[in-house]
Write a protein that holds these residues in place. Sequence first.
Motif, PDB file in Angstrom:
ATOM      1  N   ASP A  94       2.441  20.824  -0.017  1.00 49.18           N
ATOM      2  CA  ASP A  94       2.869  22.213  -0.218  1.00 49.18           C
ATOM      3  C   ASP A  94       3.202  22.920   1.096  1.00 49.18           C
ATOM      4  N   HIS A  95       2.451  22.630   2.155  1.00 48.19           N
ATOM      5  CA  HIS A  95       2.664  23.376   3.399  1.00 48.19           C
ATOM      6  C   HIS A  95       3.621  22.657   4.347  1.00 48.19           C
ATOM      7  N   VAL A  96       3.319  21.374   4.656  1.00 44.70           N
ATOM      8  CA  VAL A  96       4.219  20.653   5.567  1.00 44.70           C
ATOM      9  C   VAL A  96       5.540  20.324   4.855  1.00 44.70           C
ATOM     10  N   GLY A  97       5.457  20.112   3.528  1.00 39.20           N
ATOM     11  CA  GLY A  97       6.696  19.930   2.771  1.00 39.20           C
ATOM     12  C   GLY A  97       7.168  18.492   2.641  1.00 39.20           C
ATOM     13  N   VAL A  98       6.238  17.510   2.780  1.00 39.91           N
ATOM     14  CA  VAL A  98       6.591  16.108   2.524  1.00 39.91           C
ATOM     15  C   VAL A  98       6.309  15.847   1.052  1.00 39.91           C
ATOM     16  N   ARG A  99       7.293  15.308   0.339  1.00 41.01           N
ATOM     17  CA  ARG A  99       7.082  15.134  -1.100  1.00 41.01           C
ATOM     18  C   ARG A  99       6.352  13.819  -1.390  1.00 41.01           C
ATOM     19  N   CYS A 100       5.143  13.681  -0.837  1.00 42.26           N
ATOM     20  CA  CYS A 100       4.349  12.472  -1.016  1.00 42.26           C
ATOM     21  C   CYS A 100       3.586  12.546  -2.335  1.00 42.26           C
ATOM     22  N   GLY A 101       3.013  11.424  -2.746  1.00 46.57           N
ATOM     23  CA  GLY A 101       2.100  11.416  -3.888  1.00 46.57           C
ATOM     24  C   GLY A 101       0.669  11.587  -3.385  1.00 46.57           C
ATOM     25  N   VAL A 102      -0.307  11.267  -4.243  1.00 45.17           N
ATOM     26  CA  VAL A 102      -1.707  11.524  -3.873  1.00 45.17           C
ATOM     27  C   VAL A 102      -2.430  10.304  -3.296  1.00 45.17           C
ATOM     28  N   MET A 103      -1.712   9.164  -3.212  1.00 45.29           N
ATOM     29  CA  MET A 103      -2.400   7.933  -2.819  1.00 45.29           C
ATOM     30  C   MET A 103      -3.086   8.013  -1.461  1.00 45.29           C
ATOM     31  N   ASP A 104      -2.351   8.444  -0.436  1.00 46.29           N
ATOM     32  CA  ASP A 104      -2.844   8.294   0.939  1.00 46.29           C
ATOM     33  C   ASP A 104      -4.091   9.140   1.197  1.00 46.29           C
ATOM     34  N   GLN A 105      -4.050  10.376   0.720  1.00 46.28           N
ATOM     35  CA  GLN A 105      -5.197  11.271   0.933  1.00 46.28           C
ATOM     36  C   GLN A 105      -6.398  10.791   0.107  1.00 46.28           C
ATOM     37  N   THR A 106      -6.108  10.256  -1.091  1.00 52.10           N
ATOM     38  CA  THR A 106      -7.194   9.802  -1.972  1.00 52.10           C
ATOM     39  C   THR A 106      -7.951   8.628  -1.361  1.00 52.10           C
ATOM     40  N   ILE A 107      -7.215   7.641  -0.856  1.00 52.07           N
ATOM     41  CA  ILE A 107      -7.921   6.480  -0.293  1.00 52.07           C
ATOM     42  C   ILE A 107      -8.605   6.861   1.026  1.00 52.07           C
ATOM     43  N   ALA A 108      -8.001   7.777   1.799  1.00 50.05           N
ATOM     44  CA  ALA A 108      -8.641   8.193   3.054  1.00 50.05           C
ATOM     45  C   ALA A 108      -9.973   8.898   2.756  1.00 50.05           C
ATOM     46  N   ALA A 109     -10.044   9.589   1.631  1.00 46.52           N
ATOM     47  CA  ALA A 109     -11.275  10.311   1.293  1.00 46.52           C
ATOM     48  C   ALA A 109     -12.273   9.441   0.523  1.00 46.52           C
ATOM     49  N   LEU A 110     -11.763   8.565  -0.368  1.00 51.22           N
ATOM     50  CA  LEU A 110     -12.647   7.826  -1.282  1.00 51.22           C
ATOM     51  C   LEU A 110     -12.870   6.356  -0.915  1.00 51.22           C
ATOM     52  N   GLY A 111     -12.201   5.876   0.138  1.00 49.16           N
ATOM     53  CA  GLY A 111     -12.284   4.457   0.491  1.00 49.16           C
ATOM     54  C   GLY A 111     -13.717   3.970   0.646  1.00 49.16           C
ATOM     55  N   LYS A 112     -13.908   2.673   0.346  1.00 51.28           N
ATOM     56  CA  LYS A 112     -15.251   2.101   0.445  1.00 51.28           C
ATOM     57  C   LYS A 112     -15.128   0.751   1.133  1.00 51.28           C
ATOM     58  N   ARG A 113     -16.075   0.442   2.003  1.00 51.22           N
ATOM     59  CA  ARG A 113     -16.053  -0.816   2.727  1.00 51.22           C
ATOM     60  C   ARG A 113     -16.013  -2.002   1.759  1.00 51.22           C
ATOM     61  N   ASP A 114     -15.192  -3.005   2.073  1.00 51.52           N
ATOM     62  CA  ASP A 114     -15.065  -4.236   1.270  1.00 51.52           C
ATOM     63  C   ASP A 114     -14.606  -3.987  -0.157  1.00 51.52           C
ATOM     64  N   HIS A 115     -13.920  -2.873  -0.379  1.00 48.13           N
ATOM     65  CA  HIS A 115     -13.405  -2.581  -1.723  1.00 48.13           C
ATOM     66  C   HIS A 115     -11.972  -2.072  -1.662  1.00 48.13           C
ATOM     67  N   ALA A 116     -11.232  -2.375  -2.731  1.00 49.11           N
ATOM     68  CA  ALA A 116      -9.931  -1.730  -2.945  1.00 49.11           C
ATOM     69  C   ALA A 116     -10.166  -0.666  -4.014  1.00 49.11           C
ATOM     70  N   LEU A 117      -9.299   0.326  -4.032  1.00 48.05           N
ATOM     71  CA  LEU A 117      -9.472   1.416  -4.999  1.00 48.05           C
ATOM     72  C   LEU A 117      -8.313   1.397  -5.992  1.00 48.05           C
ATOM     73  N   LEU A 118      -8.646   1.155  -7.260  1.00 45.17           N
ATOM     74  CA  LEU A 118      -7.613   1.309  -8.295  1.00 45.17           C
ATOM     75  C   LEU A 118      -7.636   2.775  -8.702  1.00 45.17           C
ATOM     76  N   PHE A 119      -6.544   3.468  -8.408  1.00 53.54           N
ATOM     77  CA  PHE A 119      -6.507   4.896  -8.691  1.00 53.54           C
ATOM     78  C   PHE A 119      -5.346   5.199  -9.614  1.00 53.54           C
ATOM     79  N   GLU A 120      -5.661   5.779 -10.757  1.00 53.73           N
ATOM     80  CA  GLU A 120      -4.640   6.161 -11.731  1.00 53.73           C
ATOM     81  C   GLU A 120      -4.232   7.600 -11.418  1.00 53.73           C
ATOM     82  N   CYS A 121      -2.996   7.767 -10.972  1.00 53.37           N
ATOM     83  CA  CYS A 121      -2.612   9.069 -10.414  1.00 53.37           C
ATOM     84  C   CYS A 121      -2.326  10.134 -11.468  1.00 53.37           C
ATOM     85  N   ALA A 122      -2.237   9.769 -12.748  1.00 52.55           N
ATOM     86  CA  ALA A 122      -2.083  10.787 -13.793  1.00 52.55           C
ATOM     87  C   ALA A 122      -3.456  11.231 -14.292  1.00 52.55           C
ATOM     88  N   SER A 123      -4.322  10.272 -14.627  1.00 56.58           N
ATOM     89  CA  SER A 123      -5.648  10.636 -15.167  1.00 56.58           C
ATOM     90  C   SER A 123      -6.658  10.884 -14.043  1.00 56.58           C
TER      91      SER A 123
END
Length: 379
Positions: A158-187
Amino acid sequence: MPRPAIDLFHETFGSPPRAAASAPGRVNLIGEHTDYNGGPVLPIAIAQRTTAAIGPGAAGESGVLEAVSTRYRNVVRIKWQEELPKGWAAYVAGVLRELWALEGVPPDGAVRVAIASDLPVGAGLSSSAALAVAAAKALAPSLKPRQIAGVAFRAEHDHVGVRCGVMDQTIAALGKRDHALLFECASLAATQIPFGARLLLVDTGKRHDLSAGKGLNERRAECEEAVKRLKVELPELRWLASWPAEWLPRLKRALGEPLRSRAVHVVSETARTRFAAQLLQQGKLKQFGKLLYESHESCRRLYECSSPELDTVVAAAKRAGALGARLTGAGWGGAAIVLVGKNDNETAPAIQRAFERAYGRTAPISEVQASAGAHTERV
Ligand code: GLA
């Protein structure tokens, strides 16, 4: 790793910081250009991180942000409610605005921020999300990881104006050692899946800041147009990724090019990513790797977001017998990932030889480990 940001804060502002936090970069295993279409992604957080050290500004300087980073050294000084600087400090200002909107976190006093990072910029490893998430975590450590991701996403979108999705911020916040994160971006459903396989990261050296930003905006517009047209067939369709995979023939009839190719990529990548997550869960790495190759092919041919350098890496990996390989992140340059077996010592040199033959220079190759998401650092 937090030391450089803490030291920079001290040197620049003459007092120690009050708090600090760090957040990682990411690579996406599979699920490319699905996030802003309401589909699934499967990223891991990587070991390289960005640290933000923060503290209060001078008294009487209400609403002033002073920001400095080890990369650029000059102090950016702005009234963050009124103006948005060009470049990296805009992400910090965006975070402040979002936190302020969340009922005055932080109080609208003066803020000082020092940033240090070992993440390369423009290599497709999501250095911007790491920056925004680290700043949000340092400024508001009591927010939940999902809230931090939301603040950082809106700062960038909204502020910088890059039309990105939510993936990058989500994994940076929710990442876990030795795990991948399956993230459903609608639900917004999140599932941690153990990931301990060997993964190589090949940096093509082709920075993608401008082309990827332009490409991403263009593709988003195409996907929105596709949804608009497909609503004639299926009025309740909200996300392109929700189009049923078994209705692909109908989708192909309804759309002309290039929308048809873009939509086929999104719908098939959505099915592929969910299947890949299941295979990973079951430890079936060989089949999982095959889907990585398929995903790359779909990105290259249908979504047209690859580059000759990325294609050279993926083709060389395949010839050398790697389990899977594909571009990661937005594409149009940046990095590729290569999934290799435990005792595979051949693939990396084979990729290196092929790359040197084609481009007369080397492509740095490193091994990545699934690492932890954002956390506070001791100051
Ligand atoms: C960029 C965006 C992400 C995602 C990827 C493509 O990295 O920031 O949100 O859309 O491209 O999968």
